[in-house]
Design an enzyme around this catalytic site. Structure first.
Site: not given
Ligand code: NAD
Length: 419
Positions: A92, A104, A188, A219, A348
């Protein structure tokens, strides 16, 4: 479980090595981490007893610069999971075009079972255990699943106490009050929006009036949807674990964000159709779909119901390889996770550059820099995809992104005399 994950990561790299025509020795180098540190962290619990937690820091590759990657607090991690995640960070960071290798860290713990003071002692204990190997020019952790900006604040504070030197850049995604940057909170999602906008320009001529649906309004999903809507797209559906809200005329994004932030559930939004199925945003009529919830959401079982002409992967691993093959044959373009959700790690990098110089950019200036890097990365991959697609019609954007990432690592290793 971790072993299977690692095997599948290595399979993806193997495919990239073959497709890109790289030598076997590149695979041999990337299939093993440079160093693994295994630690035991004693924590005095609130009841007076001491518990011992298992942790790791995997340093996978330093070819491109300091090791970089988050710290996961999760009860199911093992060393294989951590090696797999560190390997993915090498790929990445290479694709992101930033001067970092991959690393990690992890602690086997369910952070929800600890009190705040126990969590603080564990976070500080973990940093004491890995302190000899990290540093702002050697290995730079950040948050991952189960860790937060508050945990980063305790960690950087502990590191500074050990060193006696203000090394602010040793950890990124810190709170704004402690050398962090406000853009981190939405970086993100913003990066996903940039990818959606750029793919929209290529396929539809732009975002204006396009129908976009988002699975996982957290998020990442929330800010991806927000910026797409501000740029003229219609957000027709959004879901979270409570269900889906759907309006073919477009949801009011400000109202939806307010409802989600205040009540935690998108289904409390009034004036739209509520659908029980949390995957419905993948099935409703839309031009672009942005899955931002979890891994394995688009599989062979439901891929035929997916309607978009493009999928922008906000979440990590939302599309299975078999489903992606099906979509590619159908002409759907999947913008892969390690390109589309790289906004966080790129931010970052920007925070780290600020910290190294003790210089602070304003929010708008930081966002412009993030935008510039995302746009350039998207087109580096997309242009090569267009070029290769004529020769290999079934090549995916993920295949091409992997080749681009491997190329940079290979060229750097060669010039350093490592291969
Ligand atoms: P988060 O917890 O803020 O949001 C996840 C959302 O998905 C929540 O609103 C939850 O209710 C919903 N959710 C859970 N299960 C679900 C389902 N089966 N169907 C529909 N909605 C569902 O998490 P996030 O930080 O937004 O991360 C989301 C994804 O993005 C993850 O795969 C994470 O690894 C990836 N990611 C996040 C970041 C970051 O900076 N936050 C960076 C890279 C990758």
């Amino acid at each position: 479980m971790g072993y299977e994950f690692l095997s599948s990561v290595l399979k993806t790299i193997r495919r990239g090595i073959e497709l890109g025509g790289f030598p076997e020795e590149l695979y041999d180098r990337l299939s093993k981490p440079e160093r693994i540190l295994h630690v035991t962290i004693p924590v005095k619990m609130d009841n007076g007893k001491t518990m011992f937690f298992e942790g790791y820091r995997v340093q996978h590759s330093s070819a491109l610069g300091p090791y970089k990657g988050g710290i996961r607090f999760h009860e199911e991690v093992d060393v294989y999971t951590d090696v797999a995640l560190a390997t993915l960070m090498t790929i990445k960071n290479s694709l992101a075009g930033i001067p970092y290798g991959g690393g990690k860290g992890a602690v086997k713990v369910n952070p929800k079972r600890l009190s705040q003071s126990e969590l603080e002692r564990l976070s500080r204990g973990y940093i004491r255990a890995i302190a000899p190997l990290i540093g702002e020019k050697t290995d730079i952790p950040a948050p991952d699943v189960g860790t937060t900006p508050q945990i980063m604040a305790w960690m950087v504070d502990e590191y500074i106490k050990i060193k006696g030197v203000n090394e602010a850049g040793v950890i990124t995604a810190k709170p704004v009050e402690l050398w962090g940057n406000p853009v981190r909170n939405y970086s993100t999602g913003y990066g996903c929006y940039v990818c959606a906008r750029e793919i929209a320009k290529e396929i539809f001529g732009g975002l204006k009036g396009l129908r976009i649906s988002v699975q996982g309004f957290g998020n990442v999903g929330m800010y991806a949807a927000y910026y797409c809507a501000k740029d003229g797209a219609k957000i027709v559906a959004a879901s979270d674990s409570s269900g889906t809200v759907y309006d073919p005329e477009g949801l009011n994004i400000d109202k939806l964000m307010k409802i989600k932030n205040e009540t935690g559930k998108v289904i409390n939004y009034e004036g739209a159709k509520i659908i029980e199925d949390t995957k419905a945003p993948l099935y409703v009529d839309a031009d672009i779909q942005i899955p931002c919830a979890l891994e394995n959401q688009i599989t062979m079982e439901n891929v035929k119901k997916v309607t978009g002409k493009a999928i922008v992967e906000g979440a990590n691993g939302p599309t299975t390889p078999e489903a992606e093959e099906y979509l590619t044959k159908k002409g759907v373009i999947v913008v892969p996770d390690f390109l589309a959700n790289a906004g966080g790690v790129i931010m970052s990098y920007l925070e780290w550059v600020e910290n190294l110089q003790w210089y602070i950019w304003g929010e708008e200036e930081t966002k412009e820099k993030l935008e510039k890097i995302m746009v350039s990365n998207f087109h580096r991959v997309y242009n090569k995809y267009k070029e290769l697609k004529d020769k290999k019609p079934n090549i995916s954007m993920r295949d091409v992104a992997m080749i681009v990432a491997l190329e940079r690592i290979y060229n750097t290793m060669k010039i350093r005399g490592w291969l």
